[in-house]
Design a protein around this motif. Structure first.
Motif, PDB file in Angstrom:
ATOM      1  N   ARG A   3       0.871  -1.176   0.000  1.00  0.00           N
ATOM      2  CA  ARG A   3       0.000   0.000   0.000  1.00  0.00           C
ATOM      3  C   ARG A   3       0.905   1.222   0.000  1.00  0.00           C
ATOM      4  N   LYS A   5       0.828   5.290  -0.023  1.00  0.00           N
ATOM      5  CA  LYS A   5      -0.120   6.356   0.298  1.00  0.00           C
ATOM      6  C   LYS A   5       0.390   7.712  -0.165  1.00  0.00           C
ATOM      7  N   HIS A  10      -4.253   6.462  -2.819  1.00  0.00           N
ATOM      8  CA  HIS A  10      -3.288   5.446  -2.425  1.00  0.00           C
ATOM      9  C   HIS A  10      -3.317   4.331  -3.460  1.00  0.00           C
ATOM     10  N   ARG A  12      -2.829   0.227  -3.986  1.00  0.00           N
ATOM     11  CA  ARG A  12      -2.861  -1.009  -3.219  1.00  0.00           C
ATOM     12  C   ARG A  12      -2.877  -2.207  -4.159  1.00  0.00           C
TER      13      ARG A  12
END
Length: 173
Positions: A3, A5, A10, A12
């Motif tokens: 992940r 950010k 973000h 993922r």
């Protein structure tokens, strides 16, 4: 789970619940030109793809991440492909749904992925292929320091027409 950010988005890893979004995007003929797709994918095939999406980039030579809003709504994908650890390079591609283009999401996404590729994967360079009429992508890659290193003439044949494609590189110095 991977992940990354940013301030507004973000990135993922793919999850099983991304099947419907993946199905809609991969089966949209308007994006087949950039993906090289020539026929629709079944949900079964895409489900198998998602089941194997956890495999390591060093094994499968690619990495696809979901681009998500702060509320974890998927709005696109970003890919590293043709991963070559020996020569420390990979291709990079991005696709956003139409309503999210022109809002800075692409810039933030590519910054995150470039940082990941250069710092975590220790790549020396990234490259991107962009058709000459894709103004938004041309602007995006130039803005992030990718340099035009060539033009591939009549490279893409789509809907009965040939299109030129620009090759961009970004070298991590």
């Amino acid at each position: 789970m991977l992940r990354l950010k940013g301030e507004h988005i973000h990135l993922r890893a793919l999850e099983p619940e991304d099947l419907e979004f993946l199905y809609q995007l991969e089966n949209n003929p308007e994006v087949w030109e950039i993906s090289g797709t020539t026929a629709p994918y079944s949900k079964h095939v895409l489900k198998q793809y998602l089941e194997n999406a956890h495999r390591d980039i060093y094994d499968v030579k690619q990495l696809r991440l979901c681009i998500c809003t702060a509320k974890d709504v998927v709005i696109g994908f970003v890919d590293l492909f043709d991963f070559d650890p020996k020569n420390r390079r990979a291709g990079i591609g991005i696709i956003l749904i139409a309503g999210e283009q022109g809002k800075g999401v692409g810039t933030e996404t590519l910054r995150l992925l470039c940082d990941y590729a250069f710092s975590v994967l220790d790549l020396r360079q990234l490259y991107a292929n962009v058709t000459t009429d894709n103004e938004r992508s041309l602007h995006l890659f130039r803005k992030l320091g990718f340099e035009k290193v060539g033009t591939k003439k009549d490279w893409i044949f789509f809907n009965g027409n040939y299109r030129d494609e620009i090759l961009f590189q970004k070298i991590n110095t």
